[in-house]
Design a protein around this motif. Structure first.
Motif, PDB file in Angstrom:
ATOM      1  N   ARG A  37      32.062  40.725  41.804  1.00  0.00           N
ATOM      2  CA  ARG A  37      33.105  40.102  42.632  1.00  0.00           C
ATOM      3  C   ARG A  37      32.886  38.593  42.735  1.00  0.00           C
ATOM      4  O   ARG A  37      33.830  37.808  42.616  1.00  0.00           O
ATOM      5  CB  ARG A  37      33.083  40.757  44.013  1.00  0.00           C
ATOM      6  CG  ARG A  37      34.205  40.335  44.906  1.00  0.00           C
ATOM      7  CD  ARG A  37      34.263  41.246  46.142  1.00  0.00           C
ATOM      8  NE  ARG A  37      35.379  40.849  46.964  1.00  0.00           N
ATOM      9  CZ  ARG A  37      35.299  40.040  47.996  1.00  0.00           C
ATOM     10  NH1 ARG A  37      34.138  39.552  48.364  1.00  0.00           N
ATOM     11  NH2 ARG A  37      36.363  39.722  48.688  1.00  0.00           N
ATOM     12  N   ARG A  38      31.631  38.183  42.948  1.00  0.00           N
ATOM     13  CA  ARG A  38      31.329  36.746  43.013  1.00  0.00           C
ATOM     14  C   ARG A  38      31.645  36.068  41.684  1.00  0.00           C
ATOM     15  O   ARG A  38      32.197  34.971  41.649  1.00  0.00           O
ATOM     16  CB  ARG A  38      29.865  36.514  43.397  1.00  0.00           C
ATOM     17  CG  ARG A  38      29.605  36.654  44.881  1.00  0.00           C
ATOM     18  CD  ARG A  38      28.225  36.165  45.258  1.00  0.00           C
ATOM     19  NE  ARG A  38      27.138  36.861  44.581  1.00  0.00           N
ATOM     20  CZ  ARG A  38      26.581  37.989  45.018  1.00  0.00           C
ATOM     21  NH1 ARG A  38      26.990  38.536  46.137  1.00  0.00           N
ATOM     22  NH2 ARG A  38      25.607  38.554  44.347  1.00  0.00           N
ATOM     23  N   VAL A  52      37.011  38.500  33.452  1.00  0.00           N
ATOM     24  CA  VAL A  52      36.115  39.350  34.233  1.00  0.00           C
ATOM     25  C   VAL A  52      36.725  40.727  34.416  1.00  0.00           C
ATOM     26  O   VAL A  52      37.835  40.874  34.906  1.00  0.00           O
ATOM     27  CB  VAL A  52      35.830  38.727  35.622  1.00  0.00           C
ATOM     28  CG1 VAL A  52      34.890  39.606  36.420  1.00  0.00           C
ATOM     29  CG2 VAL A  52      35.268  37.329  35.472  1.00  0.00           C
ATOM     30  N   THR A  53      35.995  41.754  34.002  1.00  0.00           N
ATOM     31  CA  THR A  53      36.397  43.142  34.220  1.00  0.00           C
ATOM     32  C   THR A  53      35.181  43.924  34.694  1.00  0.00           C
ATOM     33  O   THR A  53      34.040  43.515  34.453  1.00  0.00           O
ATOM     34  CB  THR A  53      36.930  43.795  32.927  1.00  0.00           C
ATOM     35  OG1 THR A  53      35.913  43.725  31.930  1.00  0.00           O
ATOM     36  CG2 THR A  53      38.185  43.110  32.429  1.00  0.00           C
ATOM     37  N   PRO A 100      39.671  42.274  42.895  1.00  0.00           N
ATOM     38  CA  PRO A 100      40.880  41.961  42.116  1.00  0.00           C
ATOM     39  C   PRO A 100      40.711  42.165  40.613  1.00  0.00           C
ATOM     40  O   PRO A 100      41.704  42.258  39.889  1.00  0.00           O
ATOM     41  CB  PRO A 100      41.161  40.494  42.442  1.00  0.00           C
ATOM     42  CG  PRO A 100      39.979  39.970  43.141  1.00  0.00           C
ATOM     43  CD  PRO A 100      39.166  41.121  43.623  1.00  0.00           C
ATOM     44  N   MET A 101      39.491  42.260  40.124  1.00  0.00           N
ATOM     45  CA  MET A 101      39.306  42.448  38.686  1.00  0.00           C
ATOM     46  C   MET A 101      39.714  43.843  38.212  1.00  0.00           C
ATOM     47  O   MET A 101      39.842  44.066  37.019  1.00  0.00           O
ATOM     48  CB  MET A 101      37.867  42.142  38.269  1.00  0.00           C
ATOM     49  CG  MET A 101      36.819  43.133  38.721  1.00  0.00           C
ATOM     50  SD  MET A 101      36.373  43.049  40.444  1.00  0.00           S
ATOM     51  CE  MET A 101      35.485  41.538  40.561  1.00  0.00           C
ATOM     52  N   ASN A 109      52.870  43.343  40.392  1.00  0.00           N
ATOM     53  CA  ASN A 109      52.589  43.817  41.742  1.00  0.00           C
ATOM     54  C   ASN A 109      51.117  43.551  42.071  1.00  0.00           C
ATOM     55  O   ASN A 109      50.234  43.865  41.291  1.00  0.00           O
ATOM     56  CB  ASN A 109      52.895  45.310  41.843  1.00  0.00           C
ATOM     57  CG  ASN A 109      53.049  45.756  43.266  1.00  0.00           C
ATOM     58  OD1 ASN A 109      52.516  45.146  44.180  1.00  0.00           O
ATOM     59  ND2 ASN A 109      53.791  46.834  43.446  1.00  0.00           N
ATOM     60  N   VAL A 110      50.870  42.991  43.223  1.00  0.00           N
ATOM     61  CA  VAL A 110      49.526  42.552  43.601  1.00  0.00           C
ATOM     62  C   VAL A 110      48.529  43.699  43.693  1.00  0.00           C
ATOM     63  O   VAL A 110      47.381  43.560  43.320  1.00  0.00           O
ATOM     64  CB  VAL A 110      49.586  41.805  44.959  1.00  0.00           C
ATOM     65  CG1 VAL A 110      48.211  41.469  45.457  1.00  0.00           C
ATOM     66  CG2 VAL A 110      50.420  40.552  44.817  1.00  0.00           C
ATOM     67  N   TRP A 111      48.938  44.870  44.154  1.00  0.00           N
ATOM     68  CA  TRP A 111      47.972  45.924  44.424  1.00  0.00           C
ATOM     69  C   TRP A 111      47.917  47.021  43.373  1.00  0.00           C
ATOM     70  O   TRP A 111      47.110  47.925  43.470  1.00  0.00           O
ATOM     71  CB  TRP A 111      48.244  46.567  45.783  1.00  0.00           C
ATOM     72  CG  TRP A 111      49.571  47.247  45.876  1.00  0.00           C
ATOM     73  CD1 TRP A 111      50.735  46.689  46.286  1.00  0.00           C
ATOM     74  CD2 TRP A 111      49.875  48.592  45.536  1.00  0.00           C
ATOM     75  NE1 TRP A 111      51.750  47.605  46.225  1.00  0.00           N
ATOM     76  CE2 TRP A 111      51.246  48.784  45.776  1.00  0.00           C
ATOM     77  CE3 TRP A 111      49.127  49.658  45.062  1.00  0.00           C
ATOM     78  CZ2 TRP A 111      51.886  49.991  45.556  1.00  0.00           C
ATOM     79  CZ3 TRP A 111      49.760  50.860  44.835  1.00  0.00           C
ATOM     80  CH2 TRP A 111      51.119  51.020  45.080  1.00  0.00           C
ATOM     81  N   VAL A 112      48.761  46.943  42.368  1.00  0.00           N
ATOM     82  CA  VAL A 112      48.830  48.035  41.404  1.00  0.00           C
ATOM     83  C   VAL A 112      47.562  48.098  40.551  1.00  0.00           C
ATOM     84  O   VAL A 112      47.069  47.112  40.049  1.00  0.00           O
ATOM     85  CB  VAL A 112      50.074  47.899  40.494  1.00  0.00           C
ATOM     86  CG1 VAL A 112      50.034  48.893  39.349  1.00  0.00           C
ATOM     87  CG2 VAL A 112      51.331  48.089  41.304  1.00  0.00           C
TER      88      VAL A 112
END
Length: 133
Positions: A37-38, A52-53, A100-101, A109-112
């Motif tokens: 995440r960082r 980043v994944t 978010p990665m 869509n932001v959350w999909v």
């Protein structure tokens, strides 16, 4: 090389907790997930966040442990139940907001999250439901 502090990452993103009227769930995290995440937020500042994944192993651990936590919390409640579909979908949204990665890059869509990933979360829940007496 010093990366951003966790406080900097958390300042612009949702918290780890998801509160419903009678129950509060927590997003699973560990040192490897927080490091990823960082790295994402560090790359985001450079405009390279698409690089980043999460590895499949980390993603599966995140989903499996979040679902296990949700089930344990719901079963320990006074209602002695399993998480509802609405709660699972809400947690999926929170996971995509917090990590978010894992967002589906092809969606606006932001959350999909990819359909297969959502299906994986629901499949874990169904496994627990079918295993219960």
């Amino acid at each position: 090389m010093a990366g951003p502090s966790t406080a900097q990452c958390d300042a612009t993103s949702p918290g780890k907790f998801l509160k419903f009227s009678s129950i509060e769930y927590v997003t699973f995290t560990d040192s490897e997930l927080e490091q990823a995440r960082r790295l994402y937020f560090e790359k985001q500042r450079l405009g390279k966040e698409l690089e980043v994944t999460l590895s499949k192993e980390l993603f599966c651990r995140l989903i499996r442990n979040t679902m296990t936590n949700m089930i344990a919390i719901a079963r320990a409640s006074e209602e002695f139940r399993y998480p509802s579909k609405h709660e699972v979908i809400s947690m999926a949204k929170r996971l995509v907001e917090y990590y978010p990665m894992i967002k589906d890059k092809s969606s606006d869509n932001v959350w999909v999250c990819k359909k297969e990933k959502r299906h994986y979360m629901l499949q874990i829940l169904l496994t627990f439901l079918n295993a219960s007496p």
